[in-house]
Design a protein around this motif. Structure first.
Motif, PDB file in Angstrom:
ATOM      1  N   UNK A  83       0.823  -1.206   0.000  1.00 20.42           N
ATOM      2  CA  UNK A  83       0.000   0.000   0.000  1.00 20.42           C
ATOM      3  C   UNK A  83       0.859   1.258   0.000  1.00 20.42           C
ATOM      4  N   UNK A  84       1.905   1.284   0.805  1.00 22.80           N
ATOM      5  CA  UNK A  84       2.765   2.457   0.869  1.00 22.80           C
ATOM      6  C   UNK A  84       3.512   2.664  -0.444  1.00 22.80           C
ATOM      7  N   UNK A  85       3.945   1.596  -1.073  1.00 25.74           N
ATOM      8  CA  UNK A  85       4.568   1.716  -2.394  1.00 25.74           C
ATOM      9  C   UNK A  85       3.595   2.338  -3.387  1.00 25.74           C
ATOM     10  N   UNK A  86       2.366   1.852  -3.375  1.00 28.37           N
ATOM     11  CA  UNK A  86       1.341   2.344  -4.296  1.00 28.37           C
ATOM     12  C   UNK A  86       1.094   3.837  -4.120  1.00 28.37           C
ATOM     13  N   UNK A  87       1.253   4.330  -2.881  1.00 32.19           N
ATOM     14  CA  UNK A  87       1.003   5.739  -2.598  1.00 32.19           C
ATOM     15  C   UNK A  87       2.264   6.600  -2.676  1.00 32.19           C
ATOM     16  N   UNK A  88       3.384   6.038  -3.097  1.00 27.58           N
ATOM     17  CA  UNK A  88       4.531   6.867  -3.435  1.00 27.58           C
ATOM     18  C   UNK A  88       5.721   6.848  -2.506  1.00 27.58           C
ATOM     19  N   UNK A  89       5.794   5.904  -1.579  1.00 25.18           N
ATOM     20  CA  UNK A  89       6.949   5.849  -0.673  1.00 25.18           C
ATOM     21  C   UNK A  89       8.207   5.432  -1.425  1.00 25.18           C
ATOM     22  N   UNK A  90       9.311   6.108  -1.135  1.00 26.24           N
ATOM     23  CA  UNK A  90      10.614   5.709  -1.686  1.00 26.24           C
ATOM     24  C   UNK A  90      11.340   4.758  -0.741  1.00 26.24           C
ATOM     25  N   UNK A  91      11.314   5.083   0.551  1.00 28.54           N
ATOM     26  CA  UNK A  91      11.953   4.252   1.574  1.00 28.54           C
ATOM     27  C   UNK A  91      10.925   3.966   2.661  1.00 28.54           C
ATOM     28  N   UNK A  92      10.704   2.676   2.924  1.00 27.34           N
ATOM     29  CA  UNK A  92       9.710   2.256   3.915  1.00 27.34           C
ATOM     30  C   UNK A  92      10.446   1.707   5.129  1.00 27.34           C
ATOM     31  N   UNK A  93      10.156   2.281   6.285  1.00 32.22           N
ATOM     32  CA  UNK A  93      10.847   1.940   7.526  1.00 32.22           C
ATOM     33  C   UNK A  93      10.015   0.976   8.366  1.00 32.22           C
ATOM     34  N   UNK A  94      10.614  -0.163   8.743  1.00 33.00           N
ATOM     35  CA  UNK A  94       9.972  -1.132   9.621  1.00 33.00           C
ATOM     36  C   UNK A  94      10.732  -1.128  10.944  1.00 33.00           C
ATOM     37  N   UNK A  95      10.031  -0.873  12.047  1.00 32.42           N
ATOM     38  CA  UNK A  95      10.741  -0.778  13.323  1.00 32.42           C
ATOM     39  C   UNK A  95      10.821  -2.121  14.052  1.00 32.42           C
ATOM     40  N   UNK A  96      11.478  -2.118  15.200  1.00 33.17           N
ATOM     41  CA  UNK A  96      11.706  -3.348  15.963  1.00 33.17           C
ATOM     42  C   UNK A  96      10.823  -3.429  17.204  1.00 33.17           C
ATOM     43  N   UNK A  97       9.669  -2.752  17.157  1.00 31.16           N
ATOM     44  CA  UNK A  97       8.753  -2.768  18.294  1.00 31.16           C
ATOM     45  C   UNK A  97       7.674  -3.839  18.141  1.00 31.16           C
ATOM     46  N   UNK A  98       7.031  -4.139  19.265  1.00 28.34           N
ATOM     47  CA  UNK A  98       5.815  -4.932  19.219  1.00 28.34           C
ATOM     48  C   UNK A  98       4.688  -4.078  18.650  1.00 28.34           C
ATOM     49  N   UNK A  99       3.677  -4.730  18.101  1.00 24.02           N
ATOM     50  CA  UNK A  99       2.499  -4.018  17.631  1.00 24.02           C
ATOM     51  C   UNK A  99       1.500  -3.865  18.785  1.00 24.02           C
TER      52      UNK A  99
END
Length: 200
Positions: A83-99
């Motif tokens: 979804x983020x790619x579709x909306x134009x993100x160049x770099x997508x950050x995934x963190x190391x936290x719990x949800x």
């Protein structure tokens, strides 16, 4: 030379910082704008994606986007990246936290949970359209050894960069990693040589 990454949330932020080389849509800042709280865990992925699309219309510069902890399990992470790619993100950050992610009192995920979400993000993204970075928020919890382990895992999975949150300069200098590095909440202007991006 280090590049400064300007935090943006609304379209006027981009217009006010037009001299910036790149931009960062922070979950914490967006939560403040939409909910009146700096707790990024209050946001849904769709809210971030919608705001991202407005920002993308106004700039063709590099745009980093906070995908938090993937908004759930690895499957949620997979579709969030799409979804983020579709909306134009160049770099997508995934963190190391719990949800769900928390800005002030992060609960750090196990290294296995972290690896699973990173793998899902890598599987989801299109290399021609975006890059996957990790955002490491738990230095105070796991210290240098844990930081190094997470960077090694991320690199082996195919991540191209890491945003280090509140990590001291002397510890960054000890890291052995081939990833692009960014820093956030950094206390000094003496940037370590291997750092390429400073997030203001």
């Amino acid at each position: 030379m280090i590049q400064k990454v300007a935090k943006v949330c609304m379209v006027p932020d981009i217009l006010d910082q037009s001299d910036a080389q790149s931009f960062y849509l922070s979950g914490s800042d967006l939560a403040w704008q939409l909910c009146g709280s700096h707790n990024e865990g209050l946001l849904a992925a769709s809210e971030c994606a919608r705001q991202l699309s407005y920002l993308r219309i106004k700039t063709n510069k590099l745009l980093f986007v906070d995908a938090q902890s993937g908004f759930g399990n690895p499957l949620n992470t997979y579709f969030t990246v799409k979804e983020f790619e579709h909306h134009g993100a160049d770099v997508i950050l995934i963190n190391d936290q719990q949800f769900p992610s928390q800005t002030k009192h992060p609960q750090i995920a196990s290294i296995y949970s972290f690896a699973g979400r990173v793998k899902a993000a890598i599987d989801a993204h299109n290399q021609q359209n975006s890059s996957i970075w990790v955002k490491l928020d738990g230095y105070s919890h796991y210290q240098l050894d844990g930081l190094q382990k997470r960077l090694i895992i991320a690199e082996k999975l195919g991540v191209t960069g890491a945003l280090l949150n509140s990590v001291p300069a002397e510890e960054i200098n000890k890291l052995k990693v081939n990833l692009k590095l960014g820093i956030l909440n950094f206390e000094t202007k003496n940037y370590p040589a291997q750092v390429k991006y400073f997030f203001e």
